[in-house]
Design a protein around this motif. Structure first.
Motif, PDB file in Angstrom:
ATOM      1  N   GLU A 166      51.263  51.800  15.228  1.00  0.00           N
ATOM      2  CA  GLU A 166      52.085  52.378  16.322  1.00  0.00           C
ATOM      3  C   GLU A 166      52.868  53.811  15.924  1.00  0.00           C
ATOM      4  O   GLU A 166      52.682  54.821  16.536  1.00  0.00           O
ATOM      5  N   GLU A 167      53.415  53.584  14.931  1.00  0.00           N
ATOM      6  CA  GLU A 167      54.057  54.920  14.202  1.00  0.00           C
ATOM      7  C   GLU A 167      53.270  56.073  13.861  1.00  0.00           C
ATOM      8  O   GLU A 167      53.855  57.076  13.599  1.00  0.00           O
ATOM      9  N   HIS A 168      51.724  55.997  13.893  1.00  0.00           N
ATOM     10  CA  HIS A 168      51.118  56.891  13.542  1.00  0.00           C
ATOM     11  C   HIS A 168      50.318  57.677  14.608  1.00  0.00           C
ATOM     12  O   HIS A 168      49.460  58.340  14.752  1.00  0.00           O
ATOM     13  N   THR A 169      50.607  57.116  15.733  1.00  0.00           N
ATOM     14  CA  THR A 169      50.179  57.757  17.357  1.00  0.00           C
ATOM     15  C   THR A 169      50.187  59.095  17.136  1.00  0.00           C
ATOM     16  O   THR A 169      49.466  60.155  17.776  1.00  0.00           O
ATOM     17  N   SER A 170      51.318  59.611  16.663  1.00  0.00           N
ATOM     18  CA  SER A 170      51.781  61.295  16.924  1.00  0.00           C
ATOM     19  C   SER A 170      50.800  62.042  15.993  1.00  0.00           C
ATOM     20  O   SER A 170      51.173  63.250  15.900  1.00  0.00           O
ATOM     21  N   ARG A 171      49.802  61.452  15.181  1.00  0.00           N
ATOM     22  CA  ARG A 171      48.927  62.226  14.293  1.00  0.00           C
ATOM     23  C   ARG A 171      47.581  62.563  14.937  1.00  0.00           C
ATOM     24  O   ARG A 171      46.994  63.211  14.374  1.00  0.00           O
ATOM     25  N   TYR A 172      47.316  61.853  15.950  1.00  0.00           N
ATOM     26  CA  TYR A 172      46.077  61.851  16.494  1.00  0.00           C
ATOM     27  C   TYR A 172      45.923  62.123  18.070  1.00  0.00           C
ATOM     28  O   TYR A 172      46.837  61.885  18.829  1.00  0.00           O
ATOM     29  N   GLY A 173      44.601  62.377  18.660  1.00  0.00           N
ATOM     30  CA  GLY A 173      44.462  62.318  20.000  1.00  0.00           C
ATOM     31  C   GLY A 173      44.332  60.763  20.406  1.00  0.00           C
ATOM     32  O   GLY A 173      43.426  60.089  19.704  1.00  0.00           O
ATOM     33  N   SER A 185      34.447  51.278  25.037  1.00  0.00           N
ATOM     34  CA  SER A 185      35.301  51.045  26.376  1.00  0.00           C
ATOM     35  C   SER A 185      35.019  52.413  27.140  1.00  0.00           C
ATOM     36  O   SER A 185      34.725  53.451  26.497  1.00  0.00           O
ATOM     37  N   GLU A 186      35.334  52.494  28.146  1.00  0.00           N
ATOM     38  CA  GLU A 186      35.462  53.511  29.187  1.00  0.00           C
ATOM     39  C   GLU A 186      36.712  54.294  28.782  1.00  0.00           C
ATOM     40  O   GLU A 186      37.786  53.785  28.235  1.00  0.00           O
ATOM     41  N   VAL A 187      36.834  55.518  28.812  1.00  0.00           N
ATOM     42  CA  VAL A 187      37.963  56.469  28.723  1.00  0.00           C
ATOM     43  C   VAL A 187      38.692  56.871  29.744  1.00  0.00           C
ATOM     44  O   VAL A 187      37.769  57.497  30.733  1.00  0.00           O
ATOM     45  N   ARG A 188      39.626  56.521  30.192  1.00  0.00           N
ATOM     46  CA  ARG A 188      40.612  56.850  31.608  1.00  0.00           C
ATOM     47  C   ARG A 188      41.480  58.011  31.363  1.00  0.00           C
ATOM     48  O   ARG A 188      41.944  58.302  32.399  1.00  0.00           O
ATOM     49  N   GLY A 189      41.882  58.326  29.875  1.00  0.00           N
ATOM     50  CA  GLY A 189      42.583  59.405  30.051  1.00  0.00           C
ATOM     51  C   GLY A 189      42.849  59.357  28.438  1.00  0.00           C
ATOM     52  O   GLY A 189      42.310  58.732  27.616  1.00  0.00           O
ATOM     53  N   MET A 190      43.433  60.620  27.992  1.00  0.00           N
ATOM     54  CA  MET A 190      43.754  60.988  26.755  1.00  0.00           C
ATOM     55  C   MET A 190      44.945  61.950  26.467  1.00  0.00           C
ATOM     56  O   MET A 190      45.117  62.889  27.390  1.00  0.00           O
ATOM     57  N   VAL A 191      45.612  61.747  25.250  1.00  0.00           N
ATOM     58  CA  VAL A 191      46.746  62.868  25.133  1.00  0.00           C
ATOM     59  C   VAL A 191      46.687  62.989  23.703  1.00  0.00           C
ATOM     60  O   VAL A 191      46.559  62.174  22.759  1.00  0.00           O
ATOM     61  N   GLU A 192      47.088  64.165  23.278  1.00  0.00           N
ATOM     62  CA  GLU A 192      47.139  64.552  22.042  1.00  0.00           C
ATOM     63  C   GLU A 192      48.635  64.424  21.545  1.00  0.00           C
ATOM     64  O   GLU A 192      49.540  64.788  21.796  1.00  0.00           O
ATOM     65  N   LYS A 193      48.520  63.802  20.421  1.00  0.00           N
ATOM     66  CA  LYS A 193      49.464  63.467  19.535  1.00  0.00           C
ATOM     67  C   LYS A 193      50.779  62.796  20.149  1.00  0.00           C
ATOM     68  O   LYS A 193      51.821  63.482  20.191  1.00  0.00           O
ATOM     69  N   PRO A 194      50.719  61.899  20.741  1.00  0.00           N
ATOM     70  CA  PRO A 194      51.931  61.276  21.624  1.00  0.00           C
ATOM     71  C   PRO A 194      52.860  60.368  20.801  1.00  0.00           C
ATOM     72  O   PRO A 194      52.570  59.927  19.655  1.00  0.00           O
ATOM     73  N   ALA A 195      53.935  60.611  21.198  1.00  0.00           N
ATOM     74  CA  ALA A 195      55.113  59.784  20.579  1.00  0.00           C
ATOM     75  C   ALA A 195      54.600  58.339  20.609  1.00  0.00           C
ATOM     76  O   ALA A 195      54.039  57.939  21.597  1.00  0.00           O
ATOM     77  N   ALA A 196      55.016  57.293  19.927  1.00  0.00           N
ATOM     78  CA  ALA A 196      54.735  55.924  20.057  1.00  0.00           C
ATOM     79  C   ALA A 196      55.136  55.379  21.304  1.00  0.00           C
ATOM     80  O   ALA A 196      54.363  54.493  22.157  1.00  0.00           O
ATOM     81  N   THR A 197      56.199  55.831  21.785  1.00  0.00           N
ATOM     82  CA  THR A 197      56.838  55.373  23.167  1.00  0.00           C
ATOM     83  C   THR A 197      55.964  56.057  24.428  1.00  0.00           C
ATOM     84  O   THR A 197      55.933  55.230  25.524  1.00  0.00           O
ATOM     85  N   GLU A 198      55.116  57.005  24.189  1.00  0.00           N
ATOM     86  CA  GLU A 198      54.479  57.563  25.232  1.00  0.00           C
ATOM     87  C   GLU A 198      52.844  57.514  25.136  1.00  0.00           C
ATOM     88  O   GLU A 198      52.071  57.781  26.075  1.00  0.00           O
ATOM     89  N   ALA A 199      52.458  56.742  24.020  1.00  0.00           N
ATOM     90  CA  ALA A 199      50.917  56.617  23.869  1.00  0.00           C
ATOM     91  C   ALA A 199      50.262  55.510  24.655  1.00  0.00           C
ATOM     92  O   ALA A 199      50.607  54.549  24.755  1.00  0.00           O
ATOM     93  N   GLN A 231      44.081  72.768  22.065  1.00  0.00           N
ATOM     94  CA  GLN A 231      43.620  71.412  21.408  1.00  0.00           C
ATOM     95  C   GLN A 231      42.278  71.061  22.341  1.00  0.00           C
ATOM     96  O   GLN A 231      42.181  71.225  23.491  1.00  0.00           O
ATOM     97  N   LEU A 232      41.297  70.446  21.432  1.00  0.00           N
ATOM     98  CA  LEU A 232      40.094  69.820  22.015  1.00  0.00           C
ATOM     99  C   LEU A 232      40.263  68.687  22.919  1.00  0.00           C
ATOM    100  O   LEU A 232      39.903  68.483  23.911  1.00  0.00           O
ATOM    101  N   THR A 233      41.385  67.981  22.564  1.00  0.00           N
ATOM    102  CA  THR A 233      41.874  66.824  23.189  1.00  0.00           C
ATOM    103  C   THR A 233      41.986  67.218  24.801  1.00  0.00           C
ATOM    104  O   THR A 233      41.844  66.827  25.877  1.00  0.00           O
ATOM    105  N   ASP A 234      42.723  68.246  24.851  1.00  0.00           N
ATOM    106  CA  ASP A 234      43.435  68.668  26.216  1.00  0.00           C
ATOM    107  C   ASP A 234      41.919  68.997  27.191  1.00  0.00           C
ATOM    108  O   ASP A 234      41.987  68.795  28.303  1.00  0.00           O
TER     109      ASP A 234
END
Length: 290
Positions: A166-173, A185-199, A231-234
């Protein structure tokens, strides 16, 4: 039937600052895992998946990558003359066929999305793969081969994912998963480097992608995202809901060779598996761990 994936982009323009001073004159992609550079593992993984055209997005000081996949006449002649046939065969087998490689420059370090956009004229209007060479994927079949099978079934876009702390979500898409069937899995959305509380999950994209050429549309707009980079994720997020988009929890091991501990772990893991090195390496490790 979805068009076959025959082209892959390797973004290799980064400076590799985490490994200075080793990477002052040597690209990080040329750092060896035992006796092969990282970039060669990635190219071999792509070739196993049926990919035939390798596109390298380079920067200043990256000429050794191009040289690595070229002929080395003096070396090859010397190996042949001295009867070192095994080493010679290894060199020849690591070299793509003439015409399989393309090189283009990312002239400014504006982010991964920008690096991919720099390959747009080489890719054209065909679907393509992307691999980040400092993410070493180890398994049989390889990660890209597994992704190609998912692509053949579902079409659209496919990303490789792995669950992270959980504490590493801010390192990744991070993806927002939908319906799942086994490891897909289907992908319904994605976000680049979110804080753990927002991932939206702990499923991180880990450096392997199959993408449709429509991704170049949002990349061309040059919008800045996390880290003030393109960002490629965006750009991928804009394709979600418009095209099929799936994530694969690939079967195999991932080594994050972009950091020192991950790089050392990869050397140990690959070395321990080798018939010619494993037994002696275990003895060495036992001495140091005693």
């Amino acid at each position: 039937m979805a068009p076959a994936i025959k082209t892959i982009v390797f973004p290799v323009a980064g400076l590799g600052t985490r490994f200075l001073p080793a990477t002052k004159a040597i690209p990080k992609e040329m750092l060896p895992i035992v006796d092969k550079p990282l970039i060669q593992y990635a190219v071999e993984e792509a070739a196993e998946a049926g990919i035939e055209h390798f596109v390298f997005v380079t920067g200043r000081g990256k000429n050794s990558i191009e040289d690595h996949f070229d002929r080395a006449f003096e070396l090859e002649t010397t190996l042949e003359a001295t009867g070192k046939t095994e080493a010679l065969e290894g060199l020849m087998n690591s070299r793509p066929r003439p015409g399989q490689m393309s090189f283009t420059r990312q002239q400014e370090p504006l982010g991964l999305g920008h690096a991919i956009w720099c390959a747009r004229d080489v890719i054209g209007d065909r679907p393509f793969a992307v691999a980040l060479p400092d993410e070493l994927m180890h398994g049989e079949p390889g990660c890209l081969a597994q992704m190609v099978e998912v692509y053949r079934e579902h079409g659209g876009n496919v990303v490789a994912v792995q669950e992270v702390r959980e504490e590493h979500t801010s390192r990744y898409g991070i993806i927002k998963p939908g319906a799942a069937e086994g490891p897909v899995s289907e992908v319904r959305g994605m976000v680049e480097k979110p804080a753990a509380t927002e991932a939206p999950s702990r499923l991180a994209m880990v450096g392997r992608y199959i993408l449709q050429p429509e991704v170049f549309g949002p990349l061309a707009e040059g919008r800045r995202g996390a880290g003030n980079e393109i960002q490629l994720t965006d750009a991928m997020a804009e394709l979600v809901g418009r095209q099929p988009f799936h994530a694969l929890r690939f079967d195999g091991r991932r080594f994050d060779c972009g950091n020192k501990v991950g790089y050392l772990e990869a050397n140990l893991a690959i070395g321990l598996e080798r018939d010619d090195l494993g037994e002696e390496l275990r003895r060495v490790l036992a001495r140091h761990l005693a």
